[in-house]
Design a protein around this motif. Structure first.
Motif, PDB file in Angstrom:
ATOM      1  N   ASN A  44      39.759  51.443 -36.016  1.00  0.00           N
ATOM      2  CA  ASN A  44      40.989  50.834 -36.888  1.00  0.00           C
ATOM      3  C   ASN A  44      42.249  51.622 -36.408  1.00  0.00           C
ATOM      4  OD1 ASN A  44      39.216  49.563 -38.741  1.00  0.00           O
ATOM      5  ND2 ASN A  44      38.983  51.628 -39.528  1.00  0.00           N
ATOM      6  N   THR A  45      43.493  51.068 -36.417  1.00  0.00           N
ATOM      7  CA  THR A  45      44.847  51.952 -36.362  1.00  0.00           C
ATOM      8  C   THR A  45      45.318  51.832 -37.617  1.00  0.00           C
ATOM      9  OG1 THR A  45      46.020  49.668 -35.887  1.00  0.00           O
ATOM     10  CG2 THR A  45      44.823  51.297 -34.060  1.00  0.00           C
ATOM     11  N   PHE A  46      46.305  52.806 -37.947  1.00  0.00           N
ATOM     12  CA  PHE A  46      46.999  52.793 -39.135  1.00  0.00           C
ATOM     13  C   PHE A  46      48.516  53.768 -39.176  1.00  0.00           C
ATOM     14  CE2 PHE A  46      43.980  56.248 -39.138  1.00  0.00           C
ATOM     15  CZ  PHE A  46      44.858  57.404 -39.560  1.00  0.00           C
ATOM     16  N   LEU A  47      49.207  53.479 -40.076  1.00  0.00           N
ATOM     17  CA  LEU A  47      50.346  54.599 -39.942  1.00  0.00           C
ATOM     18  C   LEU A  47      50.240  55.634 -41.194  1.00  0.00           C
ATOM     19  CD1 LEU A  47      53.439  54.833 -38.831  1.00  0.00           C
ATOM     20  CD2 LEU A  47      54.344  53.137 -40.555  1.00  0.00           C
ATOM     21  N   THR A  48      50.649  56.708 -40.789  1.00  0.00           N
ATOM     22  CA  THR A  48      50.076  57.853 -42.016  1.00  0.00           C
ATOM     23  C   THR A  48      51.422  57.574 -42.924  1.00  0.00           C
ATOM     24  OG1 THR A  48      51.869  59.176 -40.796  1.00  0.00           O
ATOM     25  CG2 THR A  48      49.403  59.552 -40.206  1.00  0.00           C
ATOM     26  N   PRO A  49      51.310  58.101 -44.356  1.00  0.00           N
ATOM     27  CA  PRO A  49      52.194  57.790 -45.335  1.00  0.00           C
ATOM     28  C   PRO A  49      53.671  58.266 -45.031  1.00  0.00           C
ATOM     29  CG  PRO A  49      50.115  58.612 -46.235  1.00  0.00           C
ATOM     30  CD  PRO A  49      50.027  58.691 -44.697  1.00  0.00           C
ATOM     31  N   ASP A  50      53.953  59.247 -44.237  1.00  0.00           N
ATOM     32  CA  ASP A  50      55.077  59.871 -43.947  1.00  0.00           C
ATOM     33  C   ASP A  50      55.810  59.153 -43.087  1.00  0.00           C
ATOM     34  OD1 ASP A  50      53.873  60.743 -41.876  1.00  0.00           O
ATOM     35  OD2 ASP A  50      53.971  62.749 -41.913  1.00  0.00           O
ATOM     36  N   GLY A  51      55.073  58.189 -42.335  1.00  0.00           N
ATOM     37  CA  GLY A  51      55.948  57.180 -41.499  1.00  0.00           C
ATOM     38  C   GLY A  51      56.165  57.925 -40.031  1.00  0.00           C
ATOM     39  N   LYS A  52      55.547  59.107 -39.975  1.00  0.00           N
ATOM     40  CA  LYS A  52      55.871  59.763 -38.418  1.00  0.00           C
ATOM     41  C   LYS A  52      54.774  59.946 -37.387  1.00  0.00           C
ATOM     42  CE  LYS A  52      59.171  63.244 -40.846  1.00  0.00           C
ATOM     43  NZ  LYS A  52      59.401  64.749 -41.084  1.00  0.00           N
ATOM     44  N   ARG A  53      53.740  59.367 -37.930  1.00  0.00           N
ATOM     45  CA  ARG A  53      52.507  59.406 -36.881  1.00  0.00           C
ATOM     46  C   ARG A  53      51.774  58.218 -37.113  1.00  0.00           C
ATOM     47  NH1 ARG A  53      49.156  64.767 -37.546  1.00  0.00           N
ATOM     48  NH2 ARG A  53      49.276  64.320 -39.678  1.00  0.00           N
ATOM     49  N   LEU A  54      51.166  57.901 -36.073  1.00  0.00           N
ATOM     50  CA  LEU A  54      50.079  56.770 -35.890  1.00  0.00           C
ATOM     51  C   LEU A  54      48.612  57.122 -35.807  1.00  0.00           C
ATOM     52  CD1 LEU A  54      52.094  54.108 -33.597  1.00  0.00           C
ATOM     53  CD2 LEU A  54      52.081  54.452 -36.096  1.00  0.00           C
ATOM     54  N   GLY A  55      47.794  56.444 -36.210  1.00  0.00           N
ATOM     55  CA  GLY A  55      46.585  57.130 -36.261  1.00  0.00           C
ATOM     56  C   GLY A  55      45.532  55.911 -35.551  1.00  0.00           C
ATOM     57  N   VAL A  56      44.619  56.428 -35.124  1.00  0.00           N
ATOM     58  CA  VAL A  56      43.411  55.603 -34.497  1.00  0.00           C
ATOM     59  C   VAL A  56      42.112  56.097 -35.000  1.00  0.00           C
ATOM     60  CG1 VAL A  56      42.292  54.378 -32.511  1.00  0.00           C
ATOM     61  CG2 VAL A  56      44.777  55.106 -32.243  1.00  0.00           C
ATOM     62  N   GLU A  57      41.409  55.522 -35.566  1.00  0.00           N
ATOM     63  CA  GLU A  57      40.084  55.851 -36.354  1.00  0.00           C
ATOM     64  C   GLU A  57      38.822  55.387 -35.601  1.00  0.00           C
ATOM     65  OE1 GLU A  57      39.589  57.111 -40.527  1.00  0.00           O
ATOM     66  OE2 GLU A  57      38.715  55.189 -40.234  1.00  0.00           O
ATOM     67  N   PHE A  58      38.066  56.346 -34.716  1.00  0.00           N
ATOM     68  CA  PHE A  58      36.696  55.690 -34.302  1.00  0.00           C
ATOM     69  C   PHE A  58      35.460  56.274 -35.486  1.00  0.00           C
ATOM     70  CE2 PHE A  58      39.679  56.117 -31.327  1.00  0.00           C
ATOM     71  CZ  PHE A  58      39.665  55.070 -30.312  1.00  0.00           C
ATOM     72  N   SER A  59      34.704  55.447 -36.125  1.00  0.00           N
ATOM     73  CA  SER A  59      33.507  55.598 -36.752  1.00  0.00           C
ATOM     74  C   SER A  59      32.430  54.778 -36.311  1.00  0.00           C
ATOM     75  CB  SER A  59      34.007  55.052 -38.282  1.00  0.00           C
ATOM     76  OG  SER A  59      35.046  55.783 -38.595  1.00  0.00           O
ATOM     77  N   ASP A  60      31.176  55.789 -36.189  1.00  0.00           N
ATOM     78  CA  ASP A  60      29.945  55.416 -35.609  1.00  0.00           C
ATOM     79  C   ASP A  60      28.914  55.571 -36.731  1.00  0.00           C
ATOM     80  OD1 ASP A  60      28.353  57.742 -35.095  1.00  0.00           O
ATOM     81  OD2 ASP A  60      30.112  58.004 -33.701  1.00  0.00           O
ATOM     82  N   THR A  61      27.926  54.954 -36.480  1.00  0.00           N
ATOM     83  CA  THR A  61      26.547  55.128 -37.239  1.00  0.00           C
ATOM     84  C   THR A  61      25.619  55.791 -36.630  1.00  0.00           C
ATOM     85  OG1 THR A  61      25.879  52.931 -36.870  1.00  0.00           O
ATOM     86  CG2 THR A  61      27.141  53.132 -38.981  1.00  0.00           C
ATOM     87  N   GLY A  62      25.853  56.786 -35.725  1.00  0.00           N
ATOM     88  CA  GLY A  62      25.163  57.429 -34.690  1.00  0.00           C
ATOM     89  C   GLY A  62      24.187  58.603 -35.572  1.00  0.00           C
ATOM     90  N   VAL A  63      23.895  59.546 -34.778  1.00  0.00           N
ATOM     91  CA  VAL A  63      23.078  60.898 -35.302  1.00  0.00           C
ATOM     92  C   VAL A  63      23.742  61.688 -35.864  1.00  0.00           C
ATOM     93  CG1 VAL A  63      20.982  60.016 -33.843  1.00  0.00           C
ATOM     94  CG2 VAL A  63      22.948  61.559 -32.970  1.00  0.00           C
ATOM     95  N   GLY A  64      25.259  61.849 -35.791  1.00  0.00           N
ATOM     96  CA  GLY A  64      26.197  62.829 -35.971  1.00  0.00           C
ATOM     97  C   GLY A  64      25.881  63.984 -35.203  1.00  0.00           C
ATOM     98  N   ILE A  65      26.875  65.186 -35.304  1.00  0.00           N
ATOM     99  CA  ILE A  65      26.904  66.176 -34.415  1.00  0.00           C
ATOM    100  C   ILE A  65      26.154  67.611 -35.259  1.00  0.00           C
ATOM    101  CG2 ILE A  65      28.375  68.052 -33.402  1.00  0.00           C
ATOM    102  CD1 ILE A  65      30.633  65.513 -33.207  1.00  0.00           C
ATOM    103  N   PRO A  66      25.374  68.012 -34.710  1.00  0.00           N
ATOM    104  CA  PRO A  66      24.528  68.994 -35.439  1.00  0.00           C
ATOM    105  C   PRO A  66      25.453  70.121 -35.781  1.00  0.00           C
ATOM    106  CG  PRO A  66      23.485  68.802 -33.249  1.00  0.00           C
ATOM    107  CD  PRO A  66      24.664  67.848 -33.436  1.00  0.00           C
ATOM    108  N   ARG A  67      25.429  70.849 -36.975  1.00  0.00           N
ATOM    109  CA  ARG A  67      26.234  71.702 -37.643  1.00  0.00           C
ATOM    110  C   ARG A  67      26.641  73.137 -36.869  1.00  0.00           C
ATOM    111  NH1 ARG A  67      28.082  72.540 -42.710  1.00  0.00           N
ATOM    112  NH2 ARG A  67      26.665  70.926 -43.501  1.00  0.00           N
ATOM    113  N   ALA A  68      25.459  73.370 -35.942  1.00  0.00           N
ATOM    114  CA  ALA A  68      25.714  74.674 -35.325  1.00  0.00           C
ATOM    115  C   ALA A  68      26.651  74.315 -34.067  1.00  0.00           C
ATOM    116  CB  ALA A  68      24.287  75.236 -34.584  1.00  0.00           C
ATOM    117  N   ALA A  69      26.804  73.007 -33.412  1.00  0.00           N
ATOM    118  CA  ALA A  69      27.741  72.724 -32.471  1.00  0.00           C
ATOM    119  C   ALA A  69      28.986  72.172 -32.677  1.00  0.00           C
ATOM    120  CB  ALA A  69      26.887  71.372 -31.735  1.00  0.00           C
TER     121      ALA A  69
END
Length: 774
Positions: free
Chosen positions: A666-691
């Motif tokens: 997804n792409t979006f504009l932050t509420p303050d209008g100063k930054r653009l964002g790109v979001e990459f979300s997966d349904t994978g195994v996640g990152i171990p807490r220690a790492a």
């Protein structure tokens, strides 16, 4: 003979009356002496409480000043600062400024050795390069002397500093030498190249330690520097003024000789103590007001850093004051009640001619006096409880111990930390009997709380204070149960009226999180050096690999009719290409290519990237769901480098979903209008807490050997932050969250355009805090 009984009765009555008068006079005299003695006791107790408040403020202020010294020296070790590298010095300074801004730092300045050029970042995080004559700056002249290498300069507070006229500015500086190694400077000259300085708003630094202090009902605290200038004071008109002159200017009819003598003879010479003086006002009242004052020094100079300043220049003073009337009001009330009771009883006794009534009313007087004493004791206990509340609500560990290490008192914050670290103290906690009160810790020893090495450390420190009479602050590691902490601790001795030590007060601040950040900054510097070394090695390997591939290709053409030899040569060629790929990754990590574009259409760049990987996602059974915001402007960044970042993040998502899954972009504009964002979300195994804290470190990877170099996220982070952006992540490891596992990486980039300002990039530590996994 008949007149004898009358004469005898008259004689006895006269004796009784005389005795009663004498007894009444003696009682009044003892009452007056008792009231005076009680007044002195209450005054001394109140001043000890004020002195404890002053010591606590002084200790916290010294800790902040020492923190600024460490931050300044850490920044001075960076090659970007020593060599003033054009592309990196400003970002490195901004990172430090973000961590010291709350301590009052309003500018970080790097002055060259010739005194003609100054590089600085101001309090708005804007960078400047100034030309001028800086040769006569006191700290530059000081830094030029070789004996000051490795030392910290702490200047006097001034309100005439250029660009900060009217503000109380203190300069803290260190000499800068070219000693660090990086790719551009493999053989440092070691020569002196100037000075690095913090410009500190002294009022901002000191006010936060005094504005919340309240002694009694209306008492307050103030701080003055070694020149007698008020740095912090509840009277706003006093700040920045000379303490010896400003009072006289306001109330010329009152003599301020007492407070001036205390300031000149005691406070400005770095002494600690208490006393009384006459003030001209307090709150909304004006006139001669008697006040109690307790004061203690703030030592700016630390032998560990070597300020090079004189004793008088390296000391400020904290004072806590309150009207005498607040303290003596209670004593006066008790004294007047006692006097009234004595007068009433005296007149009643004088009017009585019966000895037995005299005894009866004397007993009533004694009982009444005892009752009043009990009431006063209750009031004093309530007053003590109010002061105890200050200690209980402090965000530091505050406790007192005997010389043998036995706990005499402890505040709630310390109790909560001890119980969080271990569950075997005290016994009531282990038995699950509800909340543990601080009184349950009284009688335990340091060995019951800390591990033996940590308890030994405290005991040795206490013996050192007993033998030398000097108190000092230390930053040290301590073990409580199975937990390790870093504390910043001050230990002071408490003395009775005869000057004998009866206890030791220990004030510790938990600086574990701050120590972790400092260690991480040092580690980042080391990793940067490793990257430089890796780049050099890669350059040396590149040429022989190219020769091997060239000969392998030539031999493949010559051996097409020899299958066994041909296959062996193909293996050699494949392995050579792997080596070449690793070399290219190392070179890309060590030196980011020059950008050819400064802005890009984010949706178009991301759309091209998704078209490239679409077929690969299908073959790996990963469903792509994308939602690109239709109305977003261009962003800062080179499209080819941004594509590399997006592909790295998508590849990591595919590696995390070996059995298939869903990738949402997804792409979006932050509420303050100063930054653009790109979001990459997966349904994978996640990152171990220690790492999680290490994923942006170069050469760190969670993949199997041979599947990754550990440079992808490091390179991506470097590309994004170069354009003023940031990468953060949130992850749910599969072993902890079996129902909602997966990872989301969010890339922020500033909106392109000359009128917009890029939002300052966050540090990795700030990113980890926001995700909740730091």
């Amino acid at each position: 003979m008949r007149r004898f009984p009358f004469v005898f009765s008259k004689y006895v009555l006269g004796i009784i009356l005389t005795l009663n008068v004498v007894l009444l006079g003696t009682s009044l005299y003892l009452g007056i002496k008792s009231a005076g003695h009680m007044r002195e006791i209450v005054r001394e107790d109140f001043n000890q409480q004020q002195l404890a408040l002053a010591r606590q403020s002084s200790s916290l202020l010294e800790q902040d000043i020492n923190f600024l010294k460490r931050e300044l020296q850490t920044l001075n070790l960076s090659p970007s600062i020593q060599y003033l590298e054009k592309l990196t010095w400003a970002n490195r300074v901004r990172a430090t400024l973000s961590s010291v801004r709350d301590e009052g730092v309003v500018e970080i300045r790097r002055v060259g050795s010739h005194g003609a050029l100054a590089h600085l970042v101001d309090e708005r995080s804007l960078e400047h390069v100034m030309t001028g004559n800086f040769k006569n700056l006191p700290y530059l002249e000081w830094a030029r002397r070789p004996e000051n290498k490795g030392r910290v300069y702490v200047g006097q507070v001034s309100h005439d500093v250029p660009n900060f006229v009217g503000r109380l500015i203190m300069v803290m500086a260190v000499p800068t030498y070219e000693e660090s190694v990086d790719e551009s400077h493999p053989d440092p000259s070691g020569a002196w190249s100037g000075a690095l300085a913090f410009y500190i708003d002294a009022h901002h630094l000191t006010e936060k330690f005094t504005r919340h202090i309240k002694s009694g009902k209306t008492g307050y605290a103030w701080i003055m520097d070694s020149q007698g200038t008020f740095l912090s004071h509840p009277e706003r008109d006093f700040i920045g003024k000379n303490a010896f002159a400003v009072r006289k200017e306001r109330m010329p009819a009152i003599s301020f000789d007492a407070i001036n003598e205390i300031q000149r003879e005691k406070m400005l010479t770095g002494q600690e103590g208490w006393g009384t003086y006459i003030s001209g006002w307090h709150g909304g009242m004006a006139g001669e007001i008697h006040k109690l004052i307790a004061y203690t020094p703030v030592k700016l100079g630390d032998p560990a850093f070597g300020t090079g300043n004189s004793k008088s220049r390296s000391t400020w003073s904290v004072a806590v004051v309150a009207p005498v009337s607040e303290v003596e009001g209670v004593v006066h009330t008790l004294y007047m009640r006692q006097l009234y009771i004595q007068v009433i009883i005296g007149f009643f006794v004088l009017s009585s001619t019966i000895v037995i009534l005299n005894f009866r009313y004397e007993r009533q007087f004694s009982a009444s006096l005892e009752e009043e004493v009990d009431r006063q004791r209750v009031k004093l206990q309530k007053s003590e409880a109010r002061y105890q509340a200050l200690v209980e609500n402090a965000a530091d560990l505050i406790y007192t111990v005997s010389e043998a290490g036995q706990i005499l008192s402890v505040n709630r914050y310390a109790v909560n930390l001890f119980l969080a670290a271990r569950d075997d103290i005290p016994k009531a906690a282990a038995a699950g009997q509800g909340q543990v009160e601080p009184q349950e810790f009284v009688g335990l020893t340091l060995y019951d709380i800390f591990a033996k090495p940590s308890a030994d450390f405290h005991m040795e420190w206490i013996r050192e204070i007993r033998d030398t009479g000097r108190s000092k602050s230390k930053r040290h590691q301590v073990a409580i149960g199975d937990h390790e902490y870093w504390f910043s601790t001050s230990i002071v001795s408490l003395k009775d009226e005869q000057g004998q030590i009866f206890a030791y007060e220990i004030i510790s601040r938990n600086v574990t999180a701050r120590k972790a950040i400092e260690d991480r900054l040092i580690n980042m510097e080391k990793l940067a050096s490793i990257g430089t070394l890796a780049a050099g090695v890669a350059h040396e390997i590149n040429n022989p690999v190219a020769v091997i591939l060239g000969f392998a290709e030539h031999l493949l053409e010559k051996t097409e009719n020899y299958p066994e030899i041909h296959e062996t040569l193909k293996v050699i060629e494949e392995e050579g290409h792997k080596c070449k790929k690793i070399v290219e990754n190392l070179l890309t990590f060590a030196r980011t290519p020059e950008t050819t574009e400064t802005s890009t259409d984010l949706n178009a760049t991301l759309g091209k990237t998704l078209e490239v990987v679409k077929n690969t996602l299908l073959t790996k059974k990963i469903r792509l769901e994308s939602q690109l915001h239709p109305h977003i402007s261009r962003t800062k960044g080179d499209p080819r480098e941004l594509q590399q970042v997006f592909i790295n993040l998508i590849n990591n998502a595919m590696d995390a979903m070996k059995e298939g899954g869903v990738l949402r972009v997804n792409t979006f504009l932050t509420p303050d209008g100063k930054r653009l964002g790109v979001e990459f979300s997966d349904t994978g195994v996640g990152i171990p807490r220690a790492a999680q804290p290490k994923i942006f470190d170069p050469f760190f990877t969670t993949k199997k050997t041979g599947e990754g170099t550990g440079l992808g996220l490091s390179m991506s982070y470097g590309i994004i932050t170069k354009f003023g952006g940031n990468i953060i992540f949130a992850t749910y490891p599969q072993d902890e969250y079996p129902d909602k596992h997966g990872t989301t990486f969010t890339v922020y980039l500033p909106v392109a355009g000359p009128e917009s300002e890029a939002a300052p990039a966050e540090t990795q530590e700030e990113s980890f805090r926001k995700t909740g996994f730091y």
